[in-house]
Write a protein that holds these residues in place. Structure first.
Motif, PDB file in Angstrom:
ATOM      1  N   ALA A 262      53.389  99.781  15.927  1.00 15.32           N
ATOM      2  CA  ALA A 262      52.455  98.595  16.365  1.00 15.32           C
ATOM      3  C   ALA A 262      52.170  98.808  17.562  1.00 15.32           C
ATOM      4  CB  ALA A 262      53.957  97.369  16.151  1.00 15.32           C
ATOM      5  N   GLU A 263      51.137  97.678  18.482  1.00 15.11           N
ATOM      6  CA  GLU A 263      51.446  97.135  20.198  1.00 15.11           C
ATOM      7  C   GLU A 263      52.379  96.192  20.774  1.00 15.11           C
ATOM      8  OE1 GLU A 263      47.621  97.127  21.612  1.00 15.11           O
ATOM      9  OE2 GLU A 263      46.656  98.991  20.267  1.00 15.11           O
ATOM     10  N   ILE A 264      52.941  96.045  21.668  1.00 14.25           N
ATOM     11  CA  ILE A 264      53.971  95.282  21.913  1.00 14.25           C
ATOM     12  C   ILE A 264      52.370  94.732  23.514  1.00 14.25           C
ATOM     13  CG2 ILE A 264      55.777  94.290  23.744  1.00 14.25           C
ATOM     14  CD1 ILE A 264      57.032  96.895  22.643  1.00 14.25           C
ATOM     15  N   HIS A 265      52.441  92.918  23.293  1.00 14.82           N
ATOM     16  CA  HIS A 265      51.712  92.201  24.269  1.00 14.82           C
ATOM     17  C   HIS A 265      52.735  91.167  25.059  1.00 14.82           C
ATOM     18  CE1 HIS A 265      48.459  94.403  22.439  1.00 14.82           C
ATOM     19  NE2 HIS A 265      48.865  93.357  21.060  1.00 14.82           N
ATOM     20  N   LYS A 266      54.256  91.324  24.149  1.00 15.33           N
ATOM     21  CA  LYS A 266      54.502  89.875  25.322  1.00 15.33           C
ATOM     22  C   LYS A 266      55.944  90.262  25.250  1.00 15.33           C
ATOM     23  CE  LYS A 266      52.480  85.604  23.399  1.00 15.33           C
ATOM     24  NZ  LYS A 266      51.963  85.071  22.606  1.00 15.33           N
ATOM     25  N   VAL A 267      56.730  89.179  25.810  1.00 21.01           N
ATOM     26  CA  VAL A 267      58.285  90.107  25.981  1.00 21.01           C
ATOM     27  C   VAL A 267      59.246  88.702  26.043  1.00 21.01           C
ATOM     28  CG1 VAL A 267      59.779  91.085  27.647  1.00 21.01           C
ATOM     29  CG2 VAL A 267      57.817  92.465  27.575  1.00 21.01           C
ATOM     30  N   LEU A 268      59.954  88.217  25.250  1.00 20.04           N
ATOM     31  CA  LEU A 268      60.640  87.309  24.876  1.00 20.04           C
ATOM     32  C   LEU A 268      61.906  87.848  25.623  1.00 20.04           C
ATOM     33  CD1 LEU A 268      60.978  84.211  23.914  1.00 20.04           C
ATOM     34  CD2 LEU A 268      61.439  85.026  21.797  1.00 20.04           C
ATOM     35  N   LEU A 269      62.344  86.674  26.119  1.00 28.11           N
ATOM     36  CA  LEU A 269      63.929  86.734  26.873  1.00 28.11           C
ATOM     37  C   LEU A 269      65.185  85.622  26.493  1.00 28.11           C
ATOM     38  CD1 LEU A 269      63.853  88.024  30.587  1.00 28.11           C
ATOM     39  CD2 LEU A 269      64.505  89.883  28.029  1.00 28.11           C
ATOM     40  N   VAL A 270      66.001  85.911  26.121  1.00 28.14           N
ATOM     41  CA  VAL A 270      66.525  84.171  25.119  1.00 28.14           C
ATOM     42  C   VAL A 270      68.233  84.767  25.875  1.00 28.14           C
ATOM     43  CG1 VAL A 270      67.580  83.110  23.517  1.00 28.14           C
ATOM     44  CG2 VAL A 270      65.081  84.773  22.652  1.00 28.14           C
ATOM     45  N   SER A 271      68.455  83.802  26.721  1.00 27.40           N
ATOM     46  CA  SER A 271      70.005  83.569  26.917  1.00 27.40           C
ATOM     47  C   SER A 271      71.151  83.462  26.184  1.00 27.40           C
ATOM     48  CB  SER A 271      69.919  82.856  28.556  1.00 27.40           C
ATOM     49  OG  SER A 271      70.174  81.151  27.750  1.00 27.40           O
ATOM     50  N   PRO A 272      72.154  83.583  26.727  1.00 30.21           N
ATOM     51  CA  PRO A 272      73.226  82.976  25.420  1.00 30.21           C
ATOM     52  C   PRO A 272      73.151  81.486  25.141  1.00 30.21           C
ATOM     53  CG  PRO A 272      74.369  84.305  27.066  1.00 30.21           C
ATOM     54  CD  PRO A 272      72.637  84.107  27.843  1.00 30.21           C
ATOM     55  N   SER A 273      72.688  80.391  26.222  1.00 32.53           N
ATOM     56  CA  SER A 273      72.323  79.414  25.617  1.00 32.53           C
ATOM     57  C   SER A 273      71.414  78.809  24.978  1.00 32.53           C
ATOM     58  CB  SER A 273      72.567  78.304  27.019  1.00 32.53           C
ATOM     59  OG  SER A 273      71.415  78.462  27.928  1.00 32.53           O
ATOM     60  N   GLY A 274      70.092  79.767  24.711  1.00 33.85           N
ATOM     61  CA  GLY A 274      69.332  79.512  24.250  1.00 33.85           C
ATOM     62  C   GLY A 274      67.940  79.794  24.737  1.00 33.85           C
ATOM     63  N   ASN A 275      68.298  79.407  26.048  1.00 38.82           N
ATOM     64  CA  ASN A 275      67.201  79.530  26.934  1.00 38.82           C
ATOM     65  C   ASN A 275      65.976  80.386  26.881  1.00 38.82           C
ATOM     66  OD1 ASN A 275      65.394  78.016  29.169  1.00 38.82           O
ATOM     67  ND2 ASN A 275      67.186  78.409  31.111  1.00 38.82           N
ATOM     68  N   GLU A 276      65.039  80.107  27.066  1.00 39.28           N
ATOM     69  CA  GLU A 276      63.749  81.765  26.718  1.00 39.28           C
ATOM     70  C   GLU A 276      62.995  81.471  28.025  1.00 39.28           C
ATOM     71  OE1 GLU A 276      61.668  80.598  22.992  1.00 39.28           O
ATOM     72  OE2 GLU A 276      63.710  81.174  22.150  1.00 39.28           O
ATOM     73  N   VAL A 277      62.491  82.223  27.749  1.00 43.44           N
ATOM     74  CA  VAL A 277      61.302  82.887  28.957  1.00 43.44           C
ATOM     75  C   VAL A 277      60.247  83.891  28.230  1.00 43.44           C
ATOM     76  CG1 VAL A 277      62.614  84.521  30.577  1.00 43.44           C
ATOM     77  CG2 VAL A 277      60.159  84.219  31.551  1.00 43.44           C
ATOM     78  N   ARG A 278      58.895  84.096  27.962  1.00 47.26           N
ATOM     79  CA  ARG A 278      58.320  84.309  26.621  1.00 47.26           C
ATOM     80  C   ARG A 278      56.895  84.381  27.859  1.00 47.26           C
ATOM     81  NH1 ARG A 278      57.352  83.753  21.299  1.00 47.26           N
ATOM     82  NH2 ARG A 278      59.015  82.118  21.845  1.00 47.26           N
ATOM     83  N   VAL A 279      56.763  85.922  28.328  1.00 45.73           N
ATOM     84  CA  VAL A 279      55.563  86.528  29.281  1.00 45.73           C
ATOM     85  C   VAL A 279      54.595  87.191  28.036  1.00 45.73           C
ATOM     86  CG1 VAL A 279      56.837  85.949  31.249  1.00 45.73           C
ATOM     87  CG2 VAL A 279      57.211  87.659  30.425  1.00 45.73           C
ATOM     88  N   SER A 280      53.546  87.136  28.923  1.00 47.79           N
ATOM     89  CA  SER A 280      52.554  87.853  27.912  1.00 47.79           C
ATOM     90  C   SER A 280      52.643  88.978  29.157  1.00 47.79           C
ATOM     91  CB  SER A 280      50.927  87.547  28.286  1.00 47.79           C
ATOM     92  OG  SER A 280      50.950  85.807  27.165  1.00 47.79           O
ATOM     93  N   TYR A 281      52.625  90.415  28.181  1.00 44.58           N
ATOM     94  CA  TYR A 281      52.305  91.571  28.885  1.00 44.58           C
ATOM     95  C   TYR A 281      50.960  92.912  28.558  1.00 44.58           C
ATOM     96  CZ  TYR A 281      54.364  94.992  31.690  1.00 44.58           C
ATOM     97  OH  TYR A 281      55.167  95.768  33.154  1.00 44.58           O
TER      98      TYR A 281
END
Lengths: 60, 393
Positions: free
Chosen positions: B67-86
């Motif tokens: 599979a190809e990777i287009h996006k990265v999702l980082l999730v913090s301990p409290s559930g805060n998320e940063v989702r970035v297209s790459y």
């Protein structure tokens, strides 16, 4: 007497335990993990490392 | 058949096969041995690689890629998320097919590939120089001779031990990893997830790498000094139960992820160490396939140059270390330094970092940034991290 034991069905043969062993007790061969128990000082490092709990130090 | 070779490569993973491929292409007589009965099994890998990393192999067989990777999702301990297209960030490989494909490519170029052949010791000449290896081949004790030995025998490298190199890693220099191949419904194809938390993955992180067709590598690595009797498998089971409503386990695997340290040795006399055997792994993420391929490629190239010019001394082989570290040394040292900081971070720190990244990455085009640049910016963003850096320098 305490001895290092392997639960073979849990071992993923990743080799990490071999890499943390200071005493050359463990060897990963084509037939799985081998233990030279006479060299083991029961330091517990391989047991702590093992991701699946395949290694334990227990009474014989 | 003669038992003399120009070079023997121990281990048919990506690093060993890459070195063999380069040497075979230059028409050297190469023996590539693999202790398992099949190349690519058992697998101990999350299988993600950057597109640039895979290009080290030259022509890429589409079957190598799951599979190809287009996006990265980082999730913090409290559930805060940063989702970035790459776009075109990377690929998730099918390592079983990839490893086999690379070894067969080396064989098609002339390398001799022997499976079920395990190195059991080094042979020394009367001057104490390594001149070959002892093997157990299909149960038989045999010996092969060579001018150069390339050790690609993984994290468990016994060649390092036989060469008298301090082989062991301390419990803060290794990741203890467990991974499932899961059939799942609630994932976004093309989006890789990293979940950070000192409680869920002490000194590590959990990942979800979609492989297409509803399958994903879901794993967790932890640093054993912080796990307090909890096994990575148990930690991963907690994560999986929390992350997925419905799942089916198709395969499981374990892994040891070495951290790059100053102890990492790449050359000793006519022995060259590549891949995990050389510990050339990104100490922060644990990624190792790119460095395995690159170290194999450069080791193969330098060995070929050494073999072609019969007049140069064995010292020439040190060029492998010089050339590899010229390209990767700074990065390996930086990630190693970041790992030291990472291991001291609290859940509050992770939450703050994710919050910062949310704001920062919204203003940037991710494809124009390197992971190194992002990390440097993150470190500068947080006064506590800056204090940690000052403490560690």
């Amino acid at each position: 007497m305490e001895q290092l034991r392997l639960k073979r069905e849990l071992c993923g043969e990743c080799g990490g335990c071999v890499a943390v062993c200071d005493y050359e007790v463990l060897e990963l061969a084509n037939n799985g993990l081998g233990i030279k128990d006479n060299l083991c000082v029961k330091c517990n490092d391989c047991v702590i490392f093992c991701p699946s709990g395949a290694l334990e130090i227990a009474d014989e | 058949m003669s038992n003399r070779y120009d070079c023997i490569v121990i281990g048919a993973g990506p690093a060993g096969s890459m070195a063999s491929l380069i040497l075979a292409k230059e028409r050297h007589k190469v023996l590539l041995i693999e202790k398992h009965k099949e190349v690519g099994k058992p697998l101990c890998c999350a299988e993600a690689i950057s597109s640039k990393g895979l290009s080290i192999c030259g022509e890429v067989d589409p079957d190598w890629v799951s599979a190809e990777i287009h996006k990265v999702l980082l999730v913090s301990p409290s559930g805060n998320e940063v989702r970035v297209s790459y776009p075109a960030a990377g690929l998730v490989l099918n390592r079983k097919i990839f490893d086999r494909g690379l070894a067969l490519k080396a064989r098609s170029l002339g390398a001799e590939l022997k499976v079920k052949t395990q190195a059991v010791g080094l042979i020394k000449d009367n001057k104490g120089k390594t001149c070959g290896i002892k093997v157990k081949e299909n149960g038989k004790d045999l010996e092969y001779q060579a001018k150069v030995i390339i050790a690609a025998d993984g994290i468990e490298s016994l060649v390092r031990r036989w060469a008298g190199i301090n082989n062991s890693l301390s419990l803060d220099e290794i990741g203890s990893a467990y991974q499932y191949l899961l059939e799942v419904e609630d994932i976004e194809e093309g989006c890789v997830e990293f979940h950070l938390s000192t409680k869920m993955a002490p000194g590590g992180y959990a990942w979800v790498f979609p492989k297409g067709k509803g399958m994903a590598n879901v794993g967790l690595t932890a640093t054993p000094v912080f796990t307090h009797d909890l096994k990575s498998k148990e930690l991963l089971d907690f994560f999986v139960m929390k992350r997925f409503k419905k799942f089916a386990i198709r395969e499981w695997m374990t892994g040891g992820i070495p951290a790059y340290t100053r102890k990492s040795k790449l050359v000793k006399e006519n022995l060259l160490f590549v891949g995990d055997a050389a510990r050339v792994v990104d100490s922060l993420s644990g990624a190792g396939i790119t460095n395995a391929l690159l170290s194999g490629k450069i080791a193969g190239k330098v060995t070929s140059e050494f073999l072609r010019d019969g007049n140069v001394s064995q010292e020439y082989l040190k060029r492998y270390k010089e050339e590899f570290l010229k390209i990767k040394g700074r990065e390996l040292r930086f990630y190693s330094f970041c790992r030291k900081i990472y291991l001291r971070m609290t859940d509050d720190d992770f939450d703050q970092v994710i919050e910062f990244l949310k704001l920062y990455l919204n203003t940037k085009k991710l494809e124009e940034l390197t992971p190194l640049e992002i990390l440097k910016t993150v470190l500068r963003s947080n006064p506590k991290l800056l204090l940690l850096i000052r403490h560690l320098v």
